[in-house]
Design a protein around this motif. Structure first.
Motif, short mmCIF file in Angstrom:
data_model
loop_
_atom_site.label_atom_id
_atom_site.label_comp_id
_atom_site.label_asym_id
_atom_site.label_seq_id
_atom_site.Cartn_x
_atom_site.Cartn_y
_atom_site.Cartn_z
N LEU A 152 4.84 -5.89 26.61
CA LEU A 152 5.30 -4.51 26.74
C LEU A 152 6.79 -4.44 27.03
O LEU A 152 7.50 -3.56 26.52
CB LEU A 152 4.52 -3.80 27.85
N ALA A 153 7.28 -5.35 27.84
CA ALA A 153 8.71 -5.33 28.17
C ALA A 153 9.55 -5.55 26.93
O ALA A 153 10.56 -4.88 26.70
CB ALA A 153 9.02 -6.40 29.23
N MET A 154 9.14 -6.51 26.09
CA MET A 154 9.87 -6.79 24.86
C MET A 154 9.75 -5.61 23.89
O MET A 154 10.70 -5.27 23.18
CB MET A 154 9.33 -8.06 24.22
N ALA A 155 8.58 -4.95 23.91
CA ALA A 155 8.38 -3.79 23.05
C ALA A 155 9.27 -2.63 23.48
O ALA A 155 9.85 -1.91 22.66
CB ALA A 155 6.92 -3.36 23.08
N CYS A 182 0.87 -1.19 0.00
CA CYS A 182 0.00 0.00 0.00
C CYS A 182 0.90 1.24 0.00
O CYS A 182 1.72 1.41 0.92
CB CYS A 182 -0.90 -0.01 1.23
N PRO A 183 0.81 2.10 -0.99
CA PRO A 183 1.72 3.27 -1.06
C PRO A 183 1.65 4.17 0.17
O PRO A 183 2.64 4.79 0.55
CB PRO A 183 1.26 4.00 -2.32
N ARG A 184 0.50 4.23 0.81
CA ARG A 184 0.32 5.16 1.94
C ARG A 184 1.03 4.65 3.19
O ARG A 184 1.27 5.44 4.11
CB ARG A 184 -1.17 5.37 2.21
N VAL A 185 1.33 3.36 3.26
CA VAL A 185 1.98 2.82 4.47
C VAL A 185 3.32 2.18 4.16
O VAL A 185 4.05 1.78 5.07
CB VAL A 185 1.07 1.81 5.18
N ALA A 186 3.66 2.03 2.87
CA ALA A 186 4.89 1.33 2.50
C ALA A 186 6.10 2.04 3.10
O ALA A 186 6.23 3.26 3.02
CB ALA A 186 5.02 1.25 0.99
N GLY A 187 6.96 1.27 3.72
CA GLY A 187 8.19 1.80 4.30
C GLY A 187 8.04 2.31 5.71
O GLY A 187 9.04 2.67 6.34
N ARG A 188 6.80 2.35 6.25
CA ARG A 188 6.60 2.84 7.61
C ARG A 188 7.05 1.79 8.62
O ARG A 188 6.81 0.60 8.45
CB ARG A 188 5.12 3.15 7.85
N ALA A 189 7.71 2.26 9.69
CA ALA A 189 8.14 1.36 10.76
C ALA A 189 6.97 1.11 11.69
O ALA A 189 6.32 2.05 12.15
CB ALA A 189 9.32 1.96 11.52
N ALA A 190 6.70 -0.15 11.97
CA ALA A 190 5.55 -0.52 12.81
C ALA A 190 6.00 -1.50 13.87
O ALA A 190 6.85 -2.36 13.63
CB ALA A 190 4.44 -1.12 11.96
N LEU A 191 5.40 -1.34 15.08
CA LEU A 191 5.64 -2.26 16.19
C LEU A 191 4.39 -3.10 16.37
O LEU A 191 3.29 -2.55 16.53
CB LEU A 191 5.96 -1.47 17.48
N LEU A 192 4.55 -4.45 16.34
CA LEU A 192 3.43 -5.37 16.49
C LEU A 192 3.56 -6.04 17.85
O LEU A 192 4.57 -6.70 18.15
CB LEU A 192 3.42 -6.42 15.38
N ILE A 193 2.49 -5.89 18.69
CA ILE A 193 2.49 -6.49 20.04
C ILE A 193 1.38 -7.54 20.07
O ILE A 193 0.19 -7.20 19.93
CB ILE A 193 2.26 -5.42 21.13
N ASP A 194 1.79 -8.81 20.25
CA ASP A 194 0.82 -9.91 20.31
C ASP A 194 1.49 -11.07 21.05
O ASP A 194 2.56 -11.54 20.64
CB ASP A 194 0.41 -10.34 18.90
#
Length: 874
Positions: A782-785, A744-756
């Motif tokens: 949260l600690a790992m994040a 998706c051009p609007r989000v491509a390259g954005r850094a994201a943190l996934l917590i699960d």
């Protein structure tokens, strides 16, 4: 008598003597050199003979010629130079020729040969410098020309000695002798002698030198005599063997009483490639190999015991191993002793091959006759018109007709009857007329009139006639199949009866299920009405138990009806465009409630290489995947249930055809290897014991299997590496919408943190986000994040990981510290229900699909950007 040779006066007699000595010694030396080339001939005494003979022969040649030299000055010979030239001749010429004979490379051989010629020149000029009583003057061109001639002719002699094939020691000796003569007379022709006066030093007079030369000549007499003896023996052997060759064979050799070869004619040399030096090192046993049964007779004939004719293999035959008939003829002296054995060889390879072929043919004929007599199959041999030439005993037993009654007649005319199929009879007739093979089943009649069925194979063949020509025939092999056909008909009737019974059973199940569903609907309605009344707690518990039992019974009835419909088949639904994201949402949505009730996590992943949509029977595929998903939820008590769609073959491009695998993965107890195929049969379960934990009739996977068969798909089960099972269905379909760039051009390259906290779901969600173009960092808590650090523009949170307000408040506080400008996207059941997640800029249902995930992330980024825009700018 004086002769003028290139301006140098010489006495004729010494010149002729020198030429004879040079030629004879060279023939002897090069004959020995030829044998030095072979390992068998490399003897120490032969090395010494070559070195001494070559040096002494050339030195003697030179000084015998010098004795005939008549310059205008007296000739005296200085002792030191004269004897030194002898040593130089022996060492230089002899060693160079030995090296030339032993060298393996052509360049090395030629260099050694040229060195021998240079040694001849050195010996000559050292000897010339030893002349006393005169002063010599040398013409540079004469010296250089004669030296080059000697070196070139000596190298040519070595090349001829090593010539491919047999070589030629005699020609090589002639070239070398020519080089020596050219060196001597060419150099002497350019030499001037001026007399000087004064007392000479230590010198040799011509008479003294002559006596020394006589000694050298006597020393050379021994090899000269050996050479003469060889030539005489070879000539006599050639004469005798030549006379024998005219009458006895193609290839002729002669050997001595010890078996050593002495002579061979040209035909033998061409057949074996053995030249004369090589032959002199071999015996009859080295080149002729008799059969084991003839070994003793061969040894006796090779020793001259008497005439014999023995078949042998000729070793070293250039055309491969060929047989010869070897006739041994001993030649005896007057006293009766064997002088030579002449062996005439005649090529009998073709005769031996013919004899072997004949013996093999006879053996094969005997074996085939035994097979034909002993086999239970009836065998007929017929001519080109189909008339019988021979029948075996099994034919007589089967038909009741004897051989004499059949021979000369067409068997079909005798054996076929009124019920024989005329089309089969005509097909056999056409095959015989066209001389091609045929296999058929036909009804025949025995002599007593009893009908029986046979399977007959007719093959065209050829038979060799007495005159050597090929005669066309037919070989027919038939076997009775009456009993086999009877059993096949019985099996067919039994199979039809079983299929009818099975169909009746299925129809009965369908009818009884319909009949049970009607009163069950009444029971279910009554239970619902009772629940509306005023009941005690105990009554409500009983009513709940009734309601649960009725629901299970209804599920069983619905499954039986569904299985009956699947077995009945029916027309396939038209293939529509199947979107994999929509399909995954539908497949997992049907089990979301049950999975949530058991605490199971749902996840999904779609291969980015898959096309956007394919033409497929979505209803059947959805039912198959639903069965897999329902079983995964039923048999899993913990962990995750995941859906995966993968491209396993073909192409996802426009106009292509894709091979797709849809799979459901679970973390349940798994399926034993021996049960993985059986569970797709009806009324089968992974745990078929009476103690199984889950209820059911074992029809779900059977329904899925029949639906897969109906759409020509494959279905299967395999273990999951981390534990649990993977149930999959594979199918091929035409591409409806080609694969597109999933980013998706609007989000491509954005850094994201996934917590699960759930590993399986986190892995699939991360892969989905990466396919959309996000740069994802995964965290379990949260600690790992917090340890991950980094500037994140997006935070993806699985809402189920933070079920209460306190956990969510802690999350927001941590995010304000770690990523104050990040947009929060909540994934989970809250997103499905539409309930907001505190602080979330966007929500989406779990499991997250690529399109929905990209849209939610884009919306969250837009909302956060709008909030952070200064009021003045707005």
């Amino acid at each position: 008598m004086l002769i003028d040779i290139l301006g140098a006066p010489h006495s004729l007699l010494p010149v002729l003597a020198a030429a004879a000595i040079c030629l004879l010694s060279s023939v002897f030396v090069f004959g020995e050199l030829a044998e030095l080339r072979y390992p068998e001939g490399a003897r120490p005494w032969r090395f010494l003979l070559v070195i001494a003979g070559a040096g002494a022969g050339v030195w003697t040649t030179h000084f015998v010629a010098m004795l005939g030299y008549r310059p205008d000055a007296p000739l005296l010979f200085a002792t030191f130079e004269t004897l030194g030239s002898a040593a130089l001749a022996v060492c230089g010429i002899g060693l160079s020729l030995v090296v030339a004979a032993l060298a393996r490379r052509r360049a090395a051989r030629l260099a050694a040969g040229a060195a021998a010629g240079l040694s001849v020149s050195a010996m000559h000029h050292v000897g010339m410098l030893g002349l006393a009583g005169c002063v010599l003057g040398f013409d540079a061109f004469a010296v250089a020309g004669s030296t080059l001639a000697a070196a070139g002719l000596s190298a040519a002699a070595v090349a001829v000695l090593h010539r491919a094939g047999s070589g030629s020691p005699t020609l090589a000796a002639g070239l070398f002798s020519l080089g020596v003569v050219a060196l001597h007379f060419g150099s002497v022709a350019g030499t001037t002698a001026t007399a000087v006066f004064g007392p000479p030093g230590l010198t040799l007079s011509p008479e003294a030198l002559e006596r020394i030369l006589w000694v050298a000549a006597l020393l050379l007499a021994a090899p000269a005599a050996e050479l003469a003896r060889r030539q005489l023996r070879t000539a006599r052997a050639a004469a005798r063997a030549g006379r024998a060759a005219l009458a006895l064979g193609e290839e002729v050799i002669a050997a001595g009483p010890d078996g050593g070869l002495r002579w061979a004619n040209g035909a033998f040399v061409r057949a074996t490639g053995l030249d004369a030096p090589r032959r002199r090192l071999l015996t009859l046993a080295d080149i002729l190999d008799p059969e084991p049964k003839d070994a003793e007779a061969f040894r006796a004939a090779a020793s001259g015991a008497g005439e014999a004719l023995i078949p042998v293999l000729l070793k070293g035959d250039g055309e491969g191993a060929r047989w010869r008939a070897a006739r041994f003829v001993p030649l005896r002296r007057r006293d009766g002793a064997t002088e030579e054995i002449v062996v005439a060889l005649r090529d009998i390879t073709a005769e031996r091959a013919a004899e072997a072929k004949l013996a093999e043919s006879r053996a094969l004929t005997r074996r085939l006759a035994i097979v034909a007599r002993e086999t239970d199959d009836a065998v007929i041999i017929a001519d080109a018109e189909g008339r019988a030439l021979w029948v075996n005993p099994a034919f007589e037993r089967l038909t009741g007709h004897t051989g004499p009654a059949i021979i000369g007649r067409r068997p079909g005319a005798i054996l076929q009857g009124p019920d024989t199929d005329p089309e089969t009879r005509a097909a056999i007739g056409r095959a015989v007329a066209e001389r091609r093979p045929i296999r058929a089943e036909i009804l025949n009649y025995s002599k007593s009139g009893e009908a029986y069925w046979i399977e007959i194979d007719i093959e065209p063949a050829e038979e060799e006639a007495e005159d050597g020509s090929a005669r066309p025939i037919f070989v027919a092999v038939s076997r009775e199949i009456t009993e086999r056909l009877r059993r096949e008909k019985e099996l067919e009737r039994a199979r039809n009866a079983a299929e009818a019974a099975d169909a009746a059973k299925s129809e009965f199940l369908a009818r009884i299920s319909h009949e049970l569903r009607t009163p069950l609907n009444g029971v279910t309605g009554t239970i619902a009405l009772l629940g509306l009344g005023s009941l005690s707690q105990e009554q409500r518990e009983v009513l709940s138990h009734l309601e649960s039992s009725a629901a299970r019974l209804s599920s069983v009835i619905e499954r039986i009806l569904e299985f009956s419909a699947a077995e009945a088949g029916g027309e396939a639904a038209p293939a529509g465009a199947l979107s994999f994201e929509r399909f995954a949402e539908g497949a997992l949505g049907s089990i979301a409630g049950a999975a949530r009730a058991k605490g199971l996590v749902l996840s999904a992943w779609i291969d980015p290489a898959l096309p956007e949509a394919v033409f497929a029977d979505e209803a059947r595929l959805l039912r198959i995947i639903s069965v897999f998903a329902e079983n995964a939820v039923k048999f899993s008590d913990r962990g995750a249930v995941g859906f995966a769609a993968r491209l396993v073959g073909g192409s996802g491009g426009r106009g292509g055809r894709a091979a797709v695998r849809l799979a459901i993965e679970d973390e349940g107890p798994g399926v034993a290897p021996e049960r993985r195929e059986a569970i797709f049969e009806r009324f089968e379960q992974a745990d078929g014991s009476a103690r199984r934990a889950q209820e059911g009739v074992g029809l779900g996977l059977a329904i899925a299997s029949r639906l897969a068969d109906a759409m020509e798909a494959r279905i299967g089960c395999e273990p999951r590496a981390e534990g649990g099972s993977v149930f999959w269905v594979e199918f091929e379909a035409d591409v409806a919408a080609p694969a597109a760039d999933p980013r998706c051009p609007r989000v491509a390259g954005r850094a994201a943190l996934l917590i699960d906290p759930t590993d399986a779901r986190r892995r699939m969600t991360a892969e989905t986000a990466r396919a959309a173009g996000l740069v994802v960092t995964e965290a379990r808590d949260l600690a790992m994040a917090a340890r991950a650090g980094g500037a994140f523009g997006l935070v993806l949170v699985e809402a189920g990981a933070f079920p209460d307000e306190a956990a969510r408040a802690a999350l927001m506080a941590a995010l304000r510290l770690a990523a104050p400008r990040a947009a929060l996207v909540a994934i989970g059941p809250e997103g499905e229900a539409g309930a907001p997640f505190p602080g979330a800029a966007a929500t989406l249902p779990s499991p997250a699909m690529r399109g929905a995930l990209a849209a939610s992330c884009a919306a969250a980024l837009g909302a956060v950007a709008a909030q952070q825009t200064p009021a003045a700018a707005r």
